[in-house]
Design a protein around this motif. Structure first.
Motif, PDB file in Angstrom:
ATOM      1  N   GLU A   7       0.836  -1.207   0.000  1.00 30.92           N
ATOM      2  CA  GLU A   7       0.000   0.000   0.000  1.00 30.92           C
ATOM      3  C   GLU A   7       0.868   1.252   0.000  1.00 30.92           C
ATOM      4  O   GLU A   7       1.808   1.359   0.772  1.00 30.92           O
ATOM      5  CB  GLU A   7      -0.933  -0.010   1.217  1.00 30.92           C
ATOM      6  CG  GLU A   7      -1.961  -1.130   1.133  1.00 30.92           C
ATOM      7  CD  GLU A   7      -2.947  -1.125   2.293  1.00 30.92           C
ATOM      8  OE1 GLU A   7      -3.176  -0.048   2.871  1.00 30.92           O
ATOM      9  OE2 GLU A   7      -3.474  -2.209   2.617  1.00 30.92           O
ATOM     10  N   LYS A  11      -3.169   3.862  -3.070  1.00 30.47           N
ATOM     11  CA  LYS A  11      -3.141   2.726  -3.990  1.00 30.47           C
ATOM     12  C   LYS A  11      -2.811   1.419  -3.255  1.00 30.47           C
ATOM     13  O   LYS A  11      -1.967   1.400  -2.359  1.00 30.47           O
ATOM     14  CB  LYS A  11      -2.085   2.956  -5.080  1.00 30.47           C
ATOM     15  CG  LYS A  11      -2.449   4.046  -6.081  1.00 30.47           C
ATOM     16  CD  LYS A  11      -3.199   3.473  -7.255  1.00 30.47           C
ATOM     17  CE  LYS A  11      -3.163   4.369  -8.477  1.00 30.47           C
ATOM     18  NZ  LYS A  11      -3.924   5.589  -8.396  1.00 30.47           N
ATOM     19  N   ILE A  13      -1.341  -2.225  -4.204  1.00 35.11           N
ATOM     20  CA  ILE A  13      -0.654  -2.864  -5.329  1.00 35.11           C
ATOM     21  C   ILE A  13      -0.529  -4.365  -5.056  1.00 35.11           C
ATOM     22  O   ILE A  13       0.193  -4.770  -4.140  1.00 35.11           O
ATOM     23  CB  ILE A  13       0.731  -2.222  -5.555  1.00 35.11           C
ATOM     24  CG1 ILE A  13       0.549  -0.721  -5.866  1.00 35.11           C
ATOM     25  CG2 ILE A  13       1.490  -2.897  -6.676  1.00 35.11           C
ATOM     26  CD1 ILE A  13       1.476   0.185  -5.143  1.00 35.11           C
ATOM     27  N   VAL A  19       2.673  -0.550 -10.743  1.00 32.84           N
ATOM     28  CA  VAL A  19       1.663   0.517 -10.703  1.00 32.84           C
ATOM     29  C   VAL A  19       2.355   1.880 -10.576  1.00 32.84           C
ATOM     30  O   VAL A  19       3.295   2.043  -9.811  1.00 32.84           O
ATOM     31  CB  VAL A  19       0.681   0.303  -9.514  1.00 32.84           C
ATOM     32  CG1 VAL A  19      -0.282   1.475  -9.376  1.00 32.84           C
ATOM     33  CG2 VAL A  19      -0.104  -0.992  -9.682  1.00 32.84           C
ATOM     34  N   VAL A  21       2.192   5.441  -9.143  1.00 35.17           N
ATOM     35  CA  VAL A  21       1.491   6.140  -8.069  1.00 35.17           C
ATOM     36  C   VAL A  21       1.860   7.612  -8.127  1.00 35.17           C
ATOM     37  O   VAL A  21       3.036   7.964  -8.188  1.00 35.17           O
ATOM     38  CB  VAL A  21       1.873   5.551  -6.681  1.00 35.17           C
ATOM     39  CG1 VAL A  21       1.104   6.248  -5.567  1.00 35.17           C
ATOM     40  CG2 VAL A  21       1.622   4.050  -6.642  1.00 35.17           C
TER      41      VAL A  21
END
Length: 245
Positions: A7, A11, A13, A19, A21
């Motif tokens: 985290e 977000k 993940i 990802v 961010v």
């Protein structure tokens, strides 16, 4: 056993994912919001959490390209651990092509910072509270100043055995045992219980291909050393020079 998600900001993940961010950081004078861009690779297997960052000084460009190339290289499905990559920490300086923040402060003297302080203080606080506290290993990418090109080198507190292991694995000619300066990212990392090294190579406002290549290989070498990635090692064996000043 599936690895729990990672985290960051708002977000979540999942394991095996990459990802982007965007963390809201500061605003320009025109009230335009500026985000801190973090590329997160959350591996499928357990391992260290590494933070790789560049452009804490806004005119130091080699690290930005090292980060860009690193993002292309990593595969979260084959990764052990988690990697957070921040190509540009000092977005203000980067836009203005200057080392400093708009108020002439050096971001690398603003740590740990505070939520209510100056621009540098707020940015340092955000960076340390959101990112650094999650990292077990930190690689901070720098260059020399304007018109001064640094030979590829690692700066670290070699009395920290983990930092020394990172420095040796990086595989560059010089390891400089450098004391931590008050307010620096590295001093803050030590306070938070992380091990941090600085890679210095090339000069400000210039892309130096040799420095970028050595830096990218160095980061991957460190990741290999700590079991995060698999890659062929360097065929050339050499002892770096370890120096105190």
């Amino acid at each position: 056993r599936k690895r729990p998600p990672f985290e960051l900001a708002d977000k979540v993940i999942p394991a095996g994912q990459q990802v982007s961010v965007k963390i809201p950081s500061v605003r320009l004078y025109t009230d335009t919001p500026v985000d801190l861009h973090v590329e997160v690779f959350h591996g499928t297997k357990d391992g260290p959490t590494m933070l790789v960052c560049a452009a804490v000084h806004g005119d130091e460009l080699n690290g930005v390209d090292i980060c860009r190339r690193l993002i292309k290289k990593l595969n979260p499905k084959r990764l052990h651990g988690t990697v957070m990559i921040v190509p540009i920490v000092n977005v203000f300086g980067f836009i203005q092509q200057t080392r400093y923040l708009p108020d002439r402060r050096d971001l690398n003297r603003c740590f740990p910072g505070s939520e209510q302080g100056t621009l540098g203080s707020r940015l340092a606080h955000l960076f340390s509270s959101q990112l650094m506290r999650r990292a077990s290993h930190i690689i901070d990418l720098h260059t020399g100043a304007i018109h001064r090109s640094n030979m590829p080198q690692i700066r670290a507190n070699i009395k920290d055995p983990v930092a020394l292991k990172m420095a040796e694995a990086f595989h560059v000619p010089i390891i400089l045992h450098a004391k931590e300066l008050d307010g620096s990212l590295r001093a803050q990392a030590t306070k938070m219980g992380s091990s941090a090294i600085i890679y210095e190579a090339g000069e400000a406002l210039r892309f130096d291909q040799a420095a970028i290549k050595a830096g990218l290989n160095g980061v991957l070498n460190v990741m290999k050393e700590f079991g995060m990635v698999q890659r062929r090692g360097s065929r050339i064996k050499f002892e770096p020079i370890v120096t105190n000043h």
